[in-house]
Motif scaffolding. Structure first.
Motif, PDB file in Angstrom:
ATOM      1  N   VAL A   1      -6.196   0.946  -3.948  1.00  0.00           N
ATOM      2  CA  VAL A   1      -6.111   1.041  -2.491  1.00  0.00           C
ATOM      3  C   VAL A   1      -6.489  -0.260  -1.794  1.00  0.00           C
ATOM      4  CG1 VAL A   1      -6.470   3.519  -2.465  1.00  0.00           C
ATOM      5  CG2 VAL A   1      -8.450   1.995  -2.395  1.00  0.00           C
ATOM      6  N   GLY A   2      -6.727  -1.310  -2.549  1.00  0.00           N
ATOM      7  CA  GLY A   2      -7.065  -2.600  -1.969  1.00  0.00           C
ATOM      8  C   GLY A   2      -6.905  -3.688  -3.012  1.00  0.00           C
TER       9      GLY A   2
ATOM     10  N   ASP B   1      -5.180   6.089  -5.066  1.00  0.00           N
ATOM     11  CA  ASP B   1      -4.999   6.430  -3.660  1.00  0.00           C
ATOM     12  C   ASP B   1      -5.015   7.958  -3.509  1.00  0.00           C
ATOM     13  OD1 ASP B   1      -2.357   6.152  -5.168  1.00  0.00           O
ATOM     14  OD2 ASP B   1      -1.774   7.327  -3.419  1.00  0.00           O
TER      15      ASP B   1
ATOM     16  N   MET C   1      -0.414  -2.043  -6.135  1.00  0.00           N
ATOM     17  CA  MET C   1      -0.803  -1.235  -4.981  1.00  0.00           C
ATOM     18  C   MET C   1       0.268  -0.281  -4.438  1.00  0.00           C
ATOM     19  SD  MET C   1      -3.139  -4.019  -2.903  1.00  0.00           S
ATOM     20  CE  MET C   1      -3.508  -2.838  -1.608  1.00  0.00           C
ATOM     21  N   GLU C   2       1.380  -0.068  -5.155  1.00  0.00           N
ATOM     22  CA  GLU C   2       2.406   0.846  -4.638  1.00  0.00           C
ATOM     23  C   GLU C   2       2.971   1.865  -5.632  1.00  0.00           C
ATOM     24  OE1 GLU C   2       1.983  -2.476  -2.183  1.00  0.00           O
ATOM     25  OE2 GLU C   2       3.258  -2.726  -3.952  1.00  0.00           O
TER      26      GLU C   2
ATOM     27  N   THR D   1      -2.542   2.039  -9.709  1.00  0.00           N
ATOM     28  CA  THR D   1      -2.305   1.693  -8.312  1.00  0.00           C
ATOM     29  C   THR D   1      -3.597   1.871  -7.532  1.00  0.00           C
ATOM     30  OG1 THR D   1       0.024   2.319  -8.377  1.00  0.00           O
ATOM     31  CG2 THR D   1      -1.035   2.302  -6.217  1.00  0.00           C
TER      32      THR D   1
ATOM     33  N   GLY E   1       0.787  -1.230   0.000  1.00  0.00           N
ATOM     34  CA  GLY E   1       0.000   0.000   0.000  1.00  0.00           C
ATOM     35  C   GLY E   1       0.817   1.277   0.000  1.00  0.00           C
ATOM     36  N   THR E   2       0.203   2.345  -0.506  1.00  0.00           N
ATOM     37  CA  THR E   2       0.895   3.632  -0.606  1.00  0.00           C
ATOM     38  C   THR E   2       1.036   4.324   0.736  1.00  0.00           C
ATOM     39  OG1 THR E   2      -1.187   4.749  -1.161  1.00  0.00           O
ATOM     40  CG2 THR E   2       0.172   4.001  -2.995  1.00  0.00           C
ATOM     41  N   ASP E   3       0.246   3.944   1.749  1.00  0.00           N
ATOM     42  CA  ASP E   3       0.451   4.524   3.079  1.00  0.00           C
ATOM     43  C   ASP E   3       1.828   4.136   3.610  1.00  0.00           C
ATOM     44  OD1 ASP E   3      -0.410   1.897   3.145  1.00  0.00           O
ATOM     45  OD2 ASP E   3      -1.609   2.115   4.966  1.00  0.00           O
TER      46      ASP E   3
END
Length: 289
Positions: A199-200, A139, A237-238, A197, A78-80
């Motif tokens: 978010v899930g 994201d 996702m990144e 990309t 994930g990008t977080d």
């Protein structure tokens, strides 16, 4: 200006808060992976290993390959997590930990993601390798930062119109890869693509187990979308976060994708480990030649 203790958190041993790395632990060339277990899949090829640090999902090995110093770090999914990793990597080379101030001269890092992905175009073969020439992010990481003039807004605006994108979702943003790294890896027979990309892994990527989707046609819209001759090629996702943070911080970044699934065809690789291993070996050779 001095950076407060609450903003730049340094552990008692002098390491950065999440990564648990000290400035001397980091090489200027970095490979990122999602899975901590994949770090060793890369570092096992090193000539020598000098740093082995693991905290939470962040595992780092630094060593040498073909005489060149390289760090491998896992980001998690994930990008977080990309926000954490890139800010802390940058701090390690561009902030004086003793003075808590920015250094006068920027140190530029070279960061290459080696990851897995699923194709959204039926003609992209399983077990092929794809370079993310461009990333489109679903994201919201980039929207928390200023100075984003590098965005390709005509691309994202065309995508929003094509998909009838819900205003309840974060506004998509589009960023290009570093051109010098793109040129370096494009010498190989890799596919150049546009990576989305998300978010899930399930609903955001159009997978249905027990839950209905807000837009059941989203993946079909991704497949049919085209902007200036470019189509969206794959989902992961990144990558958008990697490109966003690299551009913001002044680093070079590229995302490499081992295509293990083809979503329109409903197929998955029979040899995923072997495919990723081949991409790892090729990446190390290209980065050190």
């Amino acid at each position: 200006m001095r950076i407060a203790e609450s903003e730049l958190i340094i552990n008692p041993d002098g390491s950065i808060y999440h990564l648990h790395l000290k400035p001397e632990d980091l090489a200027k060339t970095i490979i990122t992976v999602g899975d901590p277990e994949r770090v060793e899949s890369i570092s096992k090829h090193f000539d020598a290993l000098e740093v082995d640090v693991h905290n939470r999902e962040f595992k780092t090995h630094t060593g040498t390959y073909n005489g060149k110093r390289i760090s491998v770090i896992s980001t998690g999914i994930g990008t977080d997590n990309i926000d954490i990793v890139f800010n802390e990597l940058d701090a390690l080379v561009n902030i004086d930990f003793e003075k808590r101030t920015q250094k006068d001269v920027l140190t530029q890092l070279t960061i290459v993601r080696v990851g897995t992905s699923g194709a959204v175009q039926p003609n992209i073969p399983i077990d092929s390798f794809l370079i993310s020439e461009t990333a489109i992010g679903f994201d919201n990481l980039l929207h928390f930062y200023a100075n984003t003039s590098f965005e390709n807004k005509p691309f994202s605006e065309a995508f929003i119109k094509h998909t009838n994108w819900s205003t309840k979702k974060s506004a998509p943003y589009v960023i290009n890869a570093d051109q010098s790294l793109l040129n370096l890896f494009s010498e190989n027979d890799y596919i150049n693509g546009v990576t989305a990309t998300n978010v899930g892994f399930y609903g955001p990527q159009g997978r249905v187990l027990r839950l209905p989707l807000q837009d059941a046609d989203l993946n079909e819209k991704l497949t049919s979308f085209s902007f200036e001759g470019k189509k969206i090629t794959n989902l992961e996702m990144e990558t958008s976060g990697i490109y966003a943070m690299a551009k913001l911080l002044g680093h070079k970044a590229l995302s490499l994708n081992a295509i293990l699934a083809n979503r329109p065809n409903g197929t998955f690789s029979n040899t995923p480990k072997e495919t990723v291993e081949t991409l790892i070996k090729q990446t190390l050779e290209i980065l050190t030649k």
